[in-house]
Enzyme design. Structure first.
Site, PDB file in Angstrom:
ATOM      1  CB  CYS A 299      -0.800   0.131   1.358  1.00  0.00           C
ATOM      2  SG  CYS A 299      -1.623  -1.599   1.625  1.00  0.00           S
ATOM      3  CB  ALA A 300       3.663   1.975  -2.392  1.00  0.00           C
ATOM      4  N   GLY A 301       1.238   4.269  -1.518  1.00  0.00           N
ATOM      5  CA  GLY A 301       0.949   5.742  -1.692  1.00  0.00           C
ATOM      6  C   GLY A 301       1.000   6.397  -0.253  1.00  0.00           C
ATOM      7  N   GLY A 304       6.177   7.906   0.859  1.00  0.00           N
ATOM      8  CA  GLY A 304       7.259   7.854   1.805  1.00  0.00           C
ATOM      9  C   GLY A 304       8.202   6.934   2.137  1.00  0.00           C
ATOM     10  CE  LYS A 305       5.388   3.990   7.079  1.00  0.00           C
ATOM     11  NZ  LYS A 305       4.282   5.121   6.711  1.00  0.00           N
ATOM     12  CG  ASP A 368       1.819   2.767   5.771  1.00  0.00           C
ATOM     13  OD1 ASP A 368       1.189   2.794   6.724  1.00  0.00           O
ATOM     14  OD2 ASP A 368       2.522   3.713   5.203  1.00  0.00           O
ATOM     15  CB  CYS A 421      -0.404   6.644  10.516  1.00  0.00           C
ATOM     16  SG  CYS A 421       0.042   8.228  11.308  1.00  0.00           S
TER      17      CYS A 421
END
Length: 489
Positions: A299-301, A304-305, A368, A421
């Site tokens: 879930c890359a959007g 940042g990570k 994420d 988060c």
């Protein structure tokens, strides 16, 4: 998963006004006399009426309208200060109007909140705060409602913030959650869930909860990440930043625009919270028990990570596949991983719950997960007013599904990191317990063992999770659980 990349421009709700630019054009409106207050008002209206994100819309409008320097600083303070203390101001305004606040015109309410913030939380002289806000009201909602704004703000100006909260807040001993909801400006349900995550109960006091809520209302510092192999913390320090406290890649920017730093402009560094850096670093530190050639960020959007993981992978000769379901966000991820060492990052637009890859092929997998974002309320204060008590439950099936597919994607002996988060227990411990109850091929690792440089991180059963806190670590409230998939017999 951060929501920072979502478009700040949404389709207007019925009856709402579009956000207007402030420049004078052949057919456009004249530039406002008070550009700072006008841009703050426009952002607050867009946040309230069109679900815009202040951290995206405010910079865009400042640039569009050519606002800089002291006016830009004032607009920023008015916007974020008003959003952070909106709950407190609404309780005070409710006591100053002769009807319910819900019945106040949607275009006038942001003006009242702006005025309340200036009167109660800034050093602007009261007469100047009232005069300037009433002038704004006359320009944006008309003279009749301008008189209403004037009358209400004069009532607000009769007391300071402490005196008002003593009047409008529930009794602290009888209703500690309600008291903190007003005084620290959070919805009551958020106060209760954060207290639960901290292991506190109303009957025994909410001391740590209050510290956390107070931290949410402080202005967060800008944290940069030096992408490994492309820049160093020393480069960022030379550009005016300060070395970070925990992450070996972090630097704090005391003032100024991050875009003014060459390494940021060149995509060799980026803005990224220190906890976000550290959860990615923890995943990279676990022994993968075998090959370590292929990593996945499911879930890359907005990237940042993924940007940090691609750099770490490239330095080891590994490759990262970054997947993002929304094509626009996938484009942001592509920018974040561009020119990683050895060109290690590849990006696809794909749904992690319906994998576009074969199972059992990745050595490391990051999930994420989309979440309520209650861990990032310092940076996105409007999120506290946008979420509801059912938000975590609504997201749980997606979070569980993504973690289950991550467990399928990793090879035996490989490692999975589950990150949110948010400290909400239904999004953290609840998801982890469910996946462990369903699968006997996953073992929970003690995540804090991979972040020795940070104290007071261990959380959850037997201290196996990592939980960052704004009031303890000065970071977002990031959660991390690490799993190893059982090796084949």
């Amino acid at each position: 998963m951060s929501e920072q990349s979502r478009s700040p421009y949404r389709r207007p709700r019925r009856g709402s006004k579009p956000v207007q630019g402030g420049g004078q054009g052949a057919s456009g409106p004249p530039a406002p006399r008070d550009p700072a207050r006008r841009v703050a008002y426009d952002v607050l209206c867009a946040v309230e009426q069109r679900d815009a994100y202040a951290n995206l819309l405010l910079p865009a409008l400042l640039t569009e309208r050519g606002i800089s320097g002291r006016d830009a600083a004032l607009a920023t303070e008015l916007t974020y200060g008003t959003l952070r203390l909106q709950g407190t101001y609404d309780a005070i305004l409710e006591a100053c109007v002769d009807r319910t606040l819900a019945s106040v015109d949607a275009d006038a309410l942001p003006v009242l909140r702006l005025g309340a913030h200036q009167l109660l939380s800034t050093k602007i002289p009261p007469h100047a705060a009232v005069s300037a806000t009433v002038d704004l009201a006359r320009r944006v909602v008309g003279h009749h409602r301008g008189r209403f704004v004037n009358a209400v703000l004069r009532k607000v100006s009769a007391r300071d913030l402490d005196a008002w909260t003593a009047v409008v807040a529930p009794d602290r001993d009888r209703d500690p959650s309600g008291y903190l909801a007003v005084v620290r400006s959070h919805p009551r349900w958020v106060v209760k869930e954060l207290a639960r995550a901290l292991g506190e109960h109303s009957s025994t006091g909410l001391v740590r909860t209050e510290r956390l809520l107070a931290a949410h209302n402080e202005r967060p510092r800008v944290t940069l990440v030096a992408k490994p192999g492309r820049s160093t913390v020393e480069d960022l320090v030379a550009a005016g930043a300060e070395e970070g406290r925990y992450s070996p890649f972090a630097a704090y920017l005391p003032q100024g625009d991050p875009a003014g730093i060459r390494e940021v402009r060149q995509n060799r560094a980026a803005v990224q919270d220190e906890a976000s850096q550290l959860v990615a670093l923890a995943l990279s530190r676990v022994d993968a028990h075998g090959d370590d050639a292929l990593w996945l960020d499911m879930c890359a959007g907005p990237g940042g990570k993924a940007g940090l993981l691609a750099s770490l992978a490239g330095q080891r000769g590994a490759r990262l596949l970054a997947s993002e379901v929304q094509p626009a966000r996938a484009g942001l991820v592509a920018t974040a991983v561009r020119r990683a060492p050895r060109d290690a990052g590849r990006v696809i637009a794909a749904d992690g719950t319906r994998p576009a890859w074969r199972p059992g092929v990745f050595d490391r997998v990051l999930v994420d997960a989309p979440c309520t974002g209650l861990g990032a309320l310092r940076r996105r204060p409007e999120s506290r007013w946008r979420r509801t008590e059912t938000s975590a439950a609504d997201l749980a099936p997606l979070q569980h599904g993504l973690l289950a597919r991550a467990a399928d994607a990793v090879r035996p002996g490989g490692v999975v990191a589950y990150v949110t988060c948010s400290p909400h227990l239904d999004e953290t411990d609840g998801i982890v317990r469910r996946i462990l109850a369903e699968r006997d091929d996953l073992a929970l690792l003690r995540a804090a063992d991979y972040l020795d440089e940070v104290p007071d991180l261990a959380a959850g059963p037997d201290g196996n999770y990592v939980q960052f806190w704004p009031h303890v670590h000065g970071t977002d409230a990031m959660f991390l659980a690490l799993f190893r998939k059982a090796a084949r017999d």
